[in-house]
Design a protein around this motif. Structure first.
Motif, mmCIF file in Angstrom:
data_model
loop_
_atom_site.group_PDB
_atom_site.id
_atom_site.type_symbol
_atom_site.label_atom_id
_atom_site.label_comp_id
_atom_site.label_asym_id
_atom_site.label_seq_id
_atom_site.Cartn_x
_atom_site.Cartn_y
_atom_site.Cartn_z
ATOM 1 N N PRO A 81 0.820 -1.221 0.000
ATOM 2 C CA PRO A 81 0.000 0.000 0.000
ATOM 3 C C PRO A 81 0.848 1.263 0.000
ATOM 4 O O PRO A 81 1.946 1.289 0.571
ATOM 5 N N ILE A 82 0.324 2.301 -0.629
ATOM 6 C CA ILE A 82 1.061 3.566 -0.783
ATOM 7 C C ILE A 82 1.353 4.217 0.578
ATOM 8 O O ILE A 82 2.307 4.966 0.714
ATOM 9 N N GLU A 83 0.559 3.895 1.597
ATOM 10 C CA GLU A 83 0.751 4.471 2.938
ATOM 11 C C GLU A 83 2.030 3.965 3.597
ATOM 12 O O GLU A 83 2.539 4.589 4.528
ATOM 13 N N LEU A 84 2.535 2.811 3.149
ATOM 14 C CA LEU A 84 3.719 2.205 3.776
ATOM 15 C C LEU A 84 5.011 2.463 3.007
ATOM 16 O O LEU A 84 6.046 1.855 3.284
ATOM 17 N N ILE A 85 4.953 3.351 2.042
ATOM 18 C CA ILE A 85 6.119 3.606 1.184
ATOM 19 C C ILE A 85 7.284 4.187 1.989
ATOM 20 O O ILE A 85 7.080 4.958 2.906
#
Length: 145
Positions: free
Chosen positions: A37-41
């Motif tokens: 997910p983009i939140e964990l980049i």
């Protein structure tokens, strides 16, 4: 029974040697980069750079699409810039192909007004090193005695 074709577009974003390919299709608002997910980049400091298209256009524009991004090459910063460009370009292309031209123009205008690099690639590349110096242009120090 005829299967309905999947509404999808594939777009790339580039920065230096990093290339991000975004696959945008009809869905429920998922955005993944290299499967996560983009939140964990990572790194966390550059995460907001990737969120910029969502913050500018609003989450509602991303609510009915799924975007999957694959990124390779370059360093951390270059990859982040390539990802944000790929996401922006994929949404604009999806709206042009499957929604309507007026909405696409609004999205494009908003993105270009904020930062041109969200839609247009930066053509600058590293200049190759030459002999007689440390880098591309600098020369070794000259001594007279």
């Amino acid at each position: 029974m005829e299967a309905k074709p999947i509404e999808s577009v594939q777009v790339f974003g580039r920065k230096k040697t990093a290339v991000a390919v975004a696959h945008c299709k009809a869905g429920r608002g998922l955005i993944k980069v290299n499967g996560q997910p983009i939140e964990l980049i990572q790194p966390e400091i550059l995460r907001y750079k990737v969120f910029e298209p969502m913050l500018i256009l609003g989450r509602d524009k991303f609510a009915n699409v799924d975007i999957r991004v694959r990124v390779r090459g370059g360093g951390y910063s270059s990859q982040m810039y390539a990802i944000r460009q790929a996401i922006s370009k994929s949404l604009v292309a999806y709206y042009q192909k499957y929604v309507d031209e007026a909405t696409k123009n609004q999205l494009k205008k908003a993105l270009l007004e904020y930062d041109r690099s969200l839609l247009v690639a930066d053509p600058r590349r590293m200049e190759p090193k030459k002999f007689g110096g440390v880098g591309a242009r600098s020369r070794y120090q000259k001594s007279y005695r």
